[in-house]
Design a protein around this motif. Sequence first.
Motif, PDB file in Angstrom:
ATOM      1  N   ASP A   1       0.869  -1.165   0.000  1.00  0.00           N
ATOM      2  CA  ASP A   1       0.000   0.000   0.000  1.00  0.00           C
ATOM      3  C   ASP A   1       0.912   1.224   0.000  1.00  0.00           C
ATOM      4  O   ASP A   1       1.853   1.309   0.800  1.00  0.00           O
ATOM      5  CB  ASP A   1      -0.918  -0.011   1.217  1.00  0.00           C
ATOM      6  N   ILE A   2       0.640   2.149  -0.906  1.00  0.00           N
ATOM      7  CA  ILE A   2       1.490   3.316  -1.106  1.00  0.00           C
ATOM      8  C   ILE A   2       0.713   4.561  -0.714  1.00  0.00           C
ATOM      9  O   ILE A   2      -0.414   4.753  -1.155  1.00  0.00           O
ATOM     10  CB  ILE A   2       1.941   3.398  -2.582  1.00  0.00           C
ATOM     11  N   ASN A   3       1.329   5.429   0.092  1.00  0.00           N
ATOM     12  CA  ASN A   3       0.734   6.694   0.504  1.00  0.00           C
ATOM     13  C   ASN A   3       1.822   7.758   0.400  1.00  0.00           C
ATOM     14  O   ASN A   3       2.665   7.884   1.295  1.00  0.00           O
ATOM     15  CB  ASN A   3       0.194   6.591   1.935  1.00  0.00           C
ATOM     16  N   VAL A   4       1.833   8.494  -0.733  1.00  0.00           N
ATOM     17  CA  VAL A   4       2.898   9.452  -1.017  1.00  0.00           C
ATOM     18  C   VAL A   4       2.318  10.733  -1.615  1.00  0.00           C
ATOM     19  O   VAL A   4       1.135  10.788  -1.943  1.00  0.00           O
ATOM     20  CB  VAL A   4       3.932   8.845  -2.001  1.00  0.00           C
ATOM     21  N   GLY A   5       3.170  11.726  -1.796  1.00  0.00           N
ATOM     22  CA  GLY A   5       2.744  12.951  -2.455  1.00  0.00           C
ATOM     23  C   GLY A   5       2.539  12.729  -3.945  1.00  0.00           C
ATOM     24  O   GLY A   5       1.491  13.033  -4.503  1.00  0.00           O
ATOM     25  N   VAL A   6       3.573  12.174  -4.609  1.00  0.00           N
ATOM     26  CA  VAL A   6       3.539  11.900  -6.042  1.00  0.00           C
ATOM     27  C   VAL A   6       4.004  10.460  -6.249  1.00  0.00           C
ATOM     28  O   VAL A   6       5.001  10.035  -5.673  1.00  0.00           O
ATOM     29  CB  VAL A   6       4.463  12.864  -6.826  1.00  0.00           C
ATOM     30  N   CYS A   7       3.293   9.726  -7.096  1.00  0.00           N
ATOM     31  CA  CYS A   7       3.676   8.350  -7.419  1.00  0.00           C
ATOM     32  C   CYS A   7       3.765   8.208  -8.933  1.00  0.00           C
ATOM     33  O   CYS A   7       2.792   8.469  -9.640  1.00  0.00           O
ATOM     34  CB  CYS A   7       2.662   7.360  -6.846  1.00  0.00           C
ATOM     35  N   VAL A   8       4.941   7.806  -9.426  1.00  0.00           N
ATOM     36  CA  VAL A   8       5.160   7.579 -10.851  1.00  0.00           C
ATOM     37  C   VAL A   8       5.450   6.092 -11.021  1.00  0.00           C
ATOM     38  O   VAL A   8       6.462   5.593 -10.527  1.00  0.00           O
ATOM     39  CB  VAL A   8       6.331   8.423 -11.387  1.00  0.00           C
ATOM     40  N   VAL A   9       4.552   5.389 -11.714  1.00  0.00           N
ATOM     41  CA  VAL A   9       4.676   3.936 -11.857  1.00  0.00           C
ATOM     42  C   VAL A   9       5.067   3.603 -13.292  1.00  0.00           C
ATOM     43  O   VAL A   9       4.348   3.929 -14.228  1.00  0.00           O
ATOM     44  CB  VAL A   9       3.339   3.231 -11.500  1.00  0.00           C
ATOM     45  N   SER A  10       6.215   2.932 -13.434  1.00  0.00           N
ATOM     46  CA  SER A  10       6.626   2.397 -14.728  1.00  0.00           C
ATOM     47  C   SER A  10       6.697   0.881 -14.689  1.00  0.00           C
ATOM     48  O   SER A  10       6.726   0.241 -15.727  1.00  0.00           O
ATOM     49  CB  SER A  10       7.995   2.965 -15.129  1.00  0.00           C
ATOM     50  N   GLY A  11       6.739   0.298 -13.487  1.00  0.00           N
ATOM     51  CA  GLY A  11       6.800  -1.148 -13.304  1.00  0.00           C
ATOM     52  C   GLY A  11       5.457  -1.700 -12.877  1.00  0.00           C
ATOM     53  O   GLY A  11       4.420  -1.315 -13.418  1.00  0.00           O
ATOM     54  N   MET A  12       5.479  -2.583 -11.852  1.00  0.00           N
ATOM     55  CA  MET A  12       4.249  -3.227 -11.378  1.00  0.00           C
ATOM     56  C   MET A  12       3.980  -2.855  -9.928  1.00  0.00           C
ATOM     57  O   MET A  12       4.881  -2.909  -9.096  1.00  0.00           O
ATOM     58  CB  MET A  12       4.356  -4.743 -11.487  1.00  0.00           C
ATOM     59  N   VAL A  13       2.726  -2.487  -9.655  1.00  0.00           N
ATOM     60  CA  VAL A  13       2.279  -2.228  -8.287  1.00  0.00           C
ATOM     61  C   VAL A  13       1.052  -3.083  -8.020  1.00  0.00           C
ATOM     62  O   VAL A  13       0.090  -3.049  -8.786  1.00  0.00           O
ATOM     63  CB  VAL A  13       1.941  -0.736  -8.058  1.00  0.00           C
ATOM     64  N   VAL A  14       1.106  -3.867  -6.938  1.00  0.00           N
ATOM     65  CA  VAL A  14      -0.038  -4.635  -6.477  1.00  0.00           C
ATOM     66  C   VAL A  14      -0.361  -4.086  -5.087  1.00  0.00           C
ATOM     67  O   VAL A  14       0.374  -4.330  -4.133  1.00  0.00           O
ATOM     68  CB  VAL A  14       0.266  -6.147  -6.408  1.00  0.00           C
ATOM     69  N   GLY A  15      -1.418  -3.299  -5.008  1.00  0.00           N
ATOM     70  CA  GLY A  15      -1.791  -2.657  -3.756  1.00  0.00           C
ATOM     71  C   GLY A  15      -2.425  -1.309  -4.049  1.00  0.00           C
ATOM     72  O   GLY A  15      -2.427  -0.838  -5.189  1.00  0.00           O
ATOM     73  N   ASP A  16      -2.958  -0.687  -3.018  1.00  0.00           N
ATOM     74  CA  ASP A  16      -3.634   0.598  -3.181  1.00  0.00           C
ATOM     75  C   ASP A  16      -2.620   1.744  -3.183  1.00  0.00           C
ATOM     76  O   ASP A  16      -1.625   1.704  -2.465  1.00  0.00           O
ATOM     77  CB  ASP A  16      -4.655   0.809  -2.060  1.00  0.00           C
ATOM     78  N   ILE A  17      -2.915   2.762  -3.991  1.00  0.00           N
ATOM     79  CA  ILE A  17      -2.051   3.939  -4.094  1.00  0.00           C
ATOM     80  C   ILE A  17      -2.848   5.175  -3.696  1.00  0.00           C
ATOM     81  O   ILE A  17      -3.921   5.420  -4.231  1.00  0.00           O
ATOM     82  CB  ILE A  17      -1.525   4.135  -5.534  1.00  0.00           C
ATOM     83  N   VAL A  18      -2.305   5.953  -2.759  1.00  0.00           N
ATOM     84  CA  VAL A  18      -2.817   7.286  -2.454  1.00  0.00           C
ATOM     85  C   VAL A  18      -1.718   8.257  -2.861  1.00  0.00           C
ATOM     86  O   VAL A  18      -0.613   8.221  -2.334  1.00  0.00           O
ATOM     87  CB  VAL A  18      -3.165   7.456  -0.960  1.00  0.00           C
TER      88      VAL A  18
END
Length: 114
Positions: free
Chosen positions: A55-72
């Motif tokens: 689970d990701i909770n950040v100001g800015v998230c830049v995804v180029s790979g794989m994320v399994v989980g919730d992003i804020v």
Amino acid sequence: MLTIKQRPSNGSAAPELDGELTFKDLLRINGHVAGKVLSTKGTLIVDTSAKVEADINVGVCVVSGMVVGDIVGHERVEVAPGAIVKGNIATRALSIKPGAIFQGDCRMLKDNET
């Protein structure tokens, strides 16, 4: 800036880092990370070779790979071509480029919402 050197993958499916990871400014992940990633003002970059099961909770998230989980993403979330996101996204601004895969729900945050 935080730099974490990771060992070359030994073919195991287990994450190289597992737990709660907090940072201030900028973090780039190019390995396999699981758990939670936190930084209300920082920028997280998930590299093309990375797999993040967290689970990701950040100001800015830049995804180029794989994320399994919730992003804020308190400011914005960007999903690049070829990226895979399996989870929900909550943010003020969302960019999903052609060629990206997003499986989940999206909720747009208001200015006073965290």
